[in-house]
Design a protein around this motif. Structure first.
Motif, PDB file in Angstrom:
ATOM      1  N   GLY A   2       0.861  -1.239  -0.059  1.00  0.00           N
ATOM      2  CA  GLY A   2       0.140   0.097   0.034  1.00  0.00           C
ATOM      3  C   GLY A   2       0.891   1.335   0.027  1.00  0.00           C
ATOM      4  O   GLY A   2       0.232   2.293  -0.031  1.00  0.00           O
ATOM      5  N   LEU A   3       2.205   1.194   0.247  1.00  0.00           N
ATOM      6  CA  LEU A   3       2.958   2.413   0.212  1.00  0.00           C
ATOM      7  C   LEU A   3       2.884   3.035  -1.274  1.00  0.00           C
ATOM      8  O   LEU A   3       3.271   2.444  -2.209  1.00  0.00           O
ATOM      9  CB  LEU A   3       4.575   2.033   0.497  1.00  0.00           C
ATOM     10  CG  LEU A   3       5.492   3.083   0.943  1.00  0.00           C
ATOM     11  CD1 LEU A   3       4.986   3.816   2.288  1.00  0.00           C
ATOM     12  CD2 LEU A   3       6.814   2.454   1.012  1.00  0.00           C
ATOM     13  N   ILE A   4       2.590   4.326  -1.031  1.00  0.00           N
ATOM     14  CA  ILE A   4       2.485   5.171  -2.387  1.00  0.00           C
ATOM     15  C   ILE A   4       3.613   5.833  -2.857  1.00  0.00           C
ATOM     16  O   ILE A   4       4.463   6.108  -2.043  1.00  0.00           O
ATOM     17  CB  ILE A   4       1.177   6.359  -2.147  1.00  0.00           C
ATOM     18  CG1 ILE A   4       1.502   7.062  -1.061  1.00  0.00           C
ATOM     19  CG2 ILE A   4      -0.084   5.594  -1.966  1.00  0.00           C
ATOM     20  CD1 ILE A   4       0.437   8.328  -0.970  1.00  0.00           C
TER      21      ILE A   4
ATOM     22  N   ASP B 129       5.049 -15.617  -2.693  1.00  0.00           N
ATOM     23  CA  ASP B 129       4.629 -15.519  -3.972  1.00  0.00           C
ATOM     24  C   ASP B 129       3.306 -14.778  -3.742  1.00  0.00           C
ATOM     25  O   ASP B 129       2.921 -14.119  -4.827  1.00  0.00           O
ATOM     26  CB  ASP B 129       4.358 -16.927  -4.866  1.00  0.00           C
ATOM     27  CG  ASP B 129       6.002 -17.489  -5.278  1.00  0.00           C
ATOM     28  OD1 ASP B 129       6.650 -16.527  -5.844  1.00  0.00           O
ATOM     29  OD2 ASP B 129       6.247 -18.318  -4.950  1.00  0.00           O
ATOM     30  N   GLU B 130       2.582 -15.273  -2.875  1.00  0.00           N
ATOM     31  CA  GLU B 130       1.047 -14.591  -2.826  1.00  0.00           C
ATOM     32  C   GLU B 130       1.241 -13.206  -2.235  1.00  0.00           C
ATOM     33  O   GLU B 130       0.103 -12.290  -2.440  1.00  0.00           O
ATOM     34  CB  GLU B 130       0.300 -15.639  -1.877  1.00  0.00           C
ATOM     35  CG  GLU B 130      -0.132 -16.932  -2.443  1.00  0.00           C
ATOM     36  CD  GLU B 130      -1.071 -17.732  -1.648  1.00  0.00           C
ATOM     37  OE1 GLU B 130      -1.820 -17.113  -0.918  1.00  0.00           O
ATOM     38  OE2 GLU B 130      -0.998 -19.000  -1.729  1.00  0.00           O
ATOM     39  N   VAL B 131       2.336 -12.857  -1.530  1.00  0.00           N
ATOM     40  CA  VAL B 131       2.266 -11.501  -1.005  1.00  0.00           C
ATOM     41  C   VAL B 131       2.660 -10.664  -2.210  1.00  0.00           C
ATOM     42  O   VAL B 131       2.313  -9.467  -2.322  1.00  0.00           O
ATOM     43  CB  VAL B 131       3.433 -11.281   0.034  1.00  0.00           C
ATOM     44  CG1 VAL B 131       3.897  -9.982   0.356  1.00  0.00           C
ATOM     45  CG2 VAL B 131       3.021 -12.156   1.404  1.00  0.00           C
ATOM     46  N   ILE B 132       3.579 -11.281  -3.315  1.00  0.00           N
ATOM     47  CA  ILE B 132       4.092 -10.285  -4.296  1.00  0.00           C
ATOM     48  C   ILE B 132       3.011 -10.245  -5.209  1.00  0.00           C
ATOM     49  O   ILE B 132       2.653  -9.294  -5.635  1.00  0.00           O
ATOM     50  CB  ILE B 132       5.269 -11.481  -5.025  1.00  0.00           C
ATOM     51  CG1 ILE B 132       6.431 -11.249  -4.280  1.00  0.00           C
ATOM     52  CG2 ILE B 132       5.416 -10.766  -6.512  1.00  0.00           C
ATOM     53  CD1 ILE B 132       7.551 -12.333  -4.787  1.00  0.00           C
ATOM     54  N   GLU B 133       2.288 -11.439  -5.367  1.00  0.00           N
ATOM     55  CA  GLU B 133       0.876 -11.089  -6.283  1.00  0.00           C
ATOM     56  C   GLU B 133       0.027 -10.005  -5.597  1.00  0.00           C
ATOM     57  O   GLU B 133      -0.758  -9.316  -6.013  1.00  0.00           O
ATOM     58  CB  GLU B 133       0.265 -12.562  -6.229  1.00  0.00           C
ATOM     59  CG  GLU B 133      -1.208 -12.415  -6.852  1.00  0.00           C
ATOM     60  CD  GLU B 133      -1.147 -12.235  -8.075  1.00  0.00           C
ATOM     61  OE1 GLU B 133      -0.304 -12.319  -8.904  1.00  0.00           O
ATOM     62  OE2 GLU B 133      -2.225 -11.988  -8.758  1.00  0.00           O
ATOM     63  N   ALA B 134      -0.124 -10.006  -4.275  1.00  0.00           N
ATOM     64  CA  ALA B 134      -1.114  -9.023  -3.542  1.00  0.00           C
ATOM     65  C   ALA B 134      -0.216  -7.626  -3.766  1.00  0.00           C
ATOM     66  O   ALA B 134      -1.143  -6.556  -4.136  1.00  0.00           O
ATOM     67  CB  ALA B 134      -1.236  -9.230  -2.171  1.00  0.00           C
TER      68      ALA B 134
ATOM     69  N   ARG C 284      -1.392  -6.760  -7.116  1.00  0.00           N
ATOM     70  CA  ARG C 284      -3.101  -6.218  -7.277  1.00  0.00           C
ATOM     71  C   ARG C 284      -3.144  -4.856  -6.753  1.00  0.00           C
ATOM     72  O   ARG C 284      -4.105  -4.036  -7.149  1.00  0.00           O
ATOM     73  CB  ARG C 284      -3.707  -7.245  -6.727  1.00  0.00           C
ATOM     74  CG  ARG C 284      -4.086  -8.367  -7.816  1.00  0.00           C
ATOM     75  CD  ARG C 284      -4.904  -9.464  -7.359  1.00  0.00           C
ATOM     76  NE  ARG C 284      -4.602 -10.345  -6.552  1.00  0.00           N
ATOM     77  CZ  ARG C 284      -5.147 -10.507  -5.171  1.00  0.00           C
ATOM     78  NH1 ARG C 284      -5.853  -9.597  -4.735  1.00  0.00           N
ATOM     79  NH2 ARG C 284      -4.322 -11.580  -4.395  1.00  0.00           N
ATOM     80  N   VAL C 285      -2.553  -4.649  -5.429  1.00  0.00           N
ATOM     81  CA  VAL C 285      -2.709  -3.432  -4.916  1.00  0.00           C
ATOM     82  C   VAL C 285      -2.228  -2.078  -5.615  1.00  0.00           C
ATOM     83  O   VAL C 285      -2.936  -1.251  -5.685  1.00  0.00           O
ATOM     84  CB  VAL C 285      -1.825  -3.487  -3.590  1.00  0.00           C
ATOM     85  CG1 VAL C 285      -1.836  -2.185  -2.827  1.00  0.00           C
ATOM     86  CG2 VAL C 285      -2.370  -4.243  -2.338  1.00  0.00           C
TER      87      VAL C 285
ATOM     88  N   MET D 283      -4.203   1.296  -7.271  1.00  0.00           N
ATOM     89  CA  MET D 283      -3.989   2.523  -6.836  1.00  0.00           C
ATOM     90  C   MET D 283      -4.191   3.501  -7.839  1.00  0.00           C
ATOM     91  O   MET D 283      -3.914   3.595  -8.905  1.00  0.00           O
ATOM     92  CB  MET D 283      -2.216   2.404  -6.679  1.00  0.00           C
ATOM     93  CG  MET D 283      -1.772   2.841  -5.257  1.00  0.00           C
ATOM     94  SD  MET D 283      -0.027   2.873  -5.291  1.00  0.00           S
ATOM     95  CE  MET D 283       0.223   1.851  -3.827  1.00  0.00           C
ATOM     96  N   PRO D 284      -4.860   4.741  -7.255  1.00  0.00           N
ATOM     97  CA  PRO D 284      -5.146   5.588  -8.318  1.00  0.00           C
ATOM     98  C   PRO D 284      -3.751   6.171  -8.902  1.00  0.00           C
ATOM     99  O   PRO D 284      -2.754   6.192  -8.208  1.00  0.00           O
ATOM    100  CB  PRO D 284      -5.810   6.752  -7.396  1.00  0.00           C
ATOM    101  CG  PRO D 284      -6.232   6.129  -6.204  1.00  0.00           C
ATOM    102  CD  PRO D 284      -5.183   4.901  -6.096  1.00  0.00           C
ATOM    103  N   ALA D 285      -3.755   6.787  -9.947  1.00  0.00           N
ATOM    104  CA  ALA D 285      -2.659   7.636 -10.599  1.00  0.00           C
ATOM    105  C   ALA D 285      -1.966   8.542  -9.857  1.00  0.00           C
ATOM    106  O   ALA D 285      -0.783   8.540  -9.777  1.00  0.00           O
ATOM    107  CB  ALA D 285      -3.210   8.157 -12.139  1.00  0.00           C
ATOM    108  N   ALA D 286      -2.812   9.090  -9.006  1.00  0.00           N
ATOM    109  CA  ALA D 286      -2.369  10.408  -8.003  1.00  0.00           C
ATOM    110  C   ALA D 286      -1.041   9.644  -7.175  1.00  0.00           C
ATOM    111  O   ALA D 286      -0.286  10.467  -6.667  1.00  0.00           O
ATOM    112  CB  ALA D 286      -3.047  11.015  -7.252  1.00  0.00           C
TER     113      ALA D 286
END
Lengths: 302, 220
Positions: free
Chosen positions: A208-210, A251-256, A259-260, A264-267
């Protein structure tokens, strides 16, 4: 050849080899180069990283914009006083990660790991550990650290992303942090499976880190994100070495993470339109650097 | 697989701060210089899109000049390129054009000249330090700059391509990619030939002596 962390770990376990060895063998197989040439190339990348760290902690670095520089040195001075809250080894790694990114921001020579903006985490963690581990790692082990980091980064790059414009900072500093954690485990004598858990724990904490660079520059908050990335890498590596496992497979963390990033919005993906870039101070800094409206249209050099 | 080598992950070695806005910009400048064939006396540079918006902070302007001085993306002299160019009497003008729409956000047009000749090159930085040259003197081409390439301006006449190809065969070299671009039939044309092997000066010299050939440049 491996495409997932699971395959990578299985290859290593099957022949009782290190992750770094699997990466070297894969590189030989795919490029046709020989072992000596591949090892020498990585060794020269290590030299570049070492020089950048040395510059960053000893010289007075300052970027063109004036936004960053000098904090790695400041932290070393604080360390020398001997009174730290989070420990000498930890802060040494943090300082060396910042050193690399400060040199990058000031147009110094760096090695992208995996990108220029996230170039501090891997060398910061490595050179911090070199002071900490007894006996000190050999040159061979240090080069192998980079192959191990590269192996995990390779999986992320091909299955998800290492681009802030595509997946946010989690894809850049997040990936670098996972790579460094996994490599730290191998350097400390942990198993391939423990490396995978360290990567999963580290990256899982970066989800989630932007990517929100002030004025669009690779400086704020990039330098400090690399700093804290190195600390997270060390903590995740310690947890894995203690036998703590990630409940979610790597591998599932990488996949997550992938997908996150897609959601993510372009901003929040390297456009400097959101997050810290879009704070009153962030916008003011942009105006200060690029002129009144931030839209300086024509500049002529003499 | 998008990434094939561990050195795509641990690498490249480069001058910061950005692989697209700095390292890629150096590479475009350098290819432009090699296409021109010498150090120019004047350089007129127009930046578009994201290059035009953020070039100062990323040192994109300095990076392009460094390329024109034939520096690599990891050359420690890169940050001083503007001063070094002044010392060498290279006249430079920059325009940040935010009006013109370009297909790719990181696009630059570079016009190089001296008393004898001039050339206009358009390059884009597509990410991670990778570049593409998309236009030379109005000819649309596609050149990555990562392979050795021969770059030949010639009269659009029959046999011109065949003669160059047979010379390359004589040197026992393999063509990996080739394109011919022209604006009008029977006038001028541009041949871009990428090879697996390095291109020697002797081959370039012999190509230059062929009939119908006007200009030859080598990218290594």
């Amino acid at each position: 050849m491996f495409q997932t962390v699971k395959e990578l770990v299985e290859l290593a376990e099957k022949d009782q080899k290190k992750i770094s060895e699997i990466m070297i063998e894969t590189e030989i197989e795919t490029t046709g180069s020989n072992r000596e040439a591949i090892f020498a190339k990585m060794s020269s990348n290590l030299d570049v990283m070492e020089d950048a760290v040395k510059r960053g902690i000893s010289e007075n670095i300052r970027s063109h914009s004036g936004l960053t520089g000098g904090d790695a040195k400041r932290l070393q001075a604080y360390l020398a006083e001997g009174q730290t809250l989070s420990g000498v080894a930890m802060l040494d790694a943090v300082s060396k990660a910042m050193a690399t990114n400060e040199v990058n921001a000031a147009m110094g020579v760096i090695c992208a790991t995996p990108t220029a903006g996230s170039a501090g985490v891997v060398p910061g963690t490595l050179f911090g550990l070199c002071e900490r581990l007894k006996p000190a790692p050999t040159r061979d082990q240090m080069v192998r650290f980079l192959f191990t980091a590269g192996a995990f980064g390779f999986v992320v790059a091909n299955n998800a992303s290492i681009s802030g414009a595509a997946g946010g900072c989690q894809a850049e500093v997040g990936s670098a942090t996972g790579m460094a954690a996994a490599a730290a485990v191998e350097l400390a004598g942990g198993s391939p499976q423990q490396s995978a858990h360290a990567m999963a724990i580290a990256l899982g904490n970066m989800l989630g880190l932007i990517c929100d660079p002030v004025a669009g520059l690779v400086e704020v908050p990039c330098v400090k994100r690399n700093a804290v990335g190195a600390s997270t890498a060390l903590v995740a590596a310690d947890m894995a070495l203690a036998g703590i496992e990630s409940r979610i497979p790597c591998d599932e963390v990488i996949e997550a993470m992938y997908r996150v990033g897609r959601m993510m919005p372009a901003a929040f993906r390297e456009t400097a339109q959101g997050g810290l870039a879009d704070t009153p101070r962030g916008r003011a800094l942009k105006r200060q650097i690029f002129g009144h409206d931030g839209q300086k249209s024509v500049t002529k050099h003499p | 697989m998008k990434y094939r080598s561990v050195f795509d992950i641990i690498g490249p070695v480069m001058i910061g701060p950005s692989s697209s806005h700095t390292a890629g910009a150096v590479r475009i400048g350098r290819v432009a210089r090699h296409l021109f064939g010498a150090q120019p006396m004047e350089a007129a540079i127009t930046l578009y899109g994201s290059f035009a918006e953020t070039y100062q902070g990323h040192g994109t302007d300095v990076a392009i000049i460094a390329g024109l001085l034939d520096f690599e993306p990891n050359d420690p002299r890169l940050p001083d390129a503007l001063e070094l160019a002044q010392k060498e009497d290279l006249k430079i003008s920059f325009i940040a054009d935010k009006e013109t729409e370009t297909e790719h956000p990181n696009t630059v047009r570079i016009r190089l000249s001296d008393q004898q000749s001039d050339i206009e090159v358009v390059g884009v930085s597509i990410g991670g330090g990778k570049i593409e040259i998309i236009e030379v003197d109005g000819f649309n081409i596609s050149l990555s700059g990562s392979n050795p390439a021969l770059f030949i301006l010639h009269q659009d006449k029959y046999g011109a391509v065949a003669e160059v190809a047979s010379l390359i065969a004589k040197y026992e070299m393999n063509i990996s990619y080739m394109e011919v671009s022209r604006k009008v039939k029977g006038s001028l044309a541009l041949m871009v030939i990428q090879t697996d092997e390095e291109i020697g000066g002797k081959l370039a010299e012999e190509v230059g002596l062929l009939p119908n050939i006007l200009h030859v440049a080598v990218l290594s």
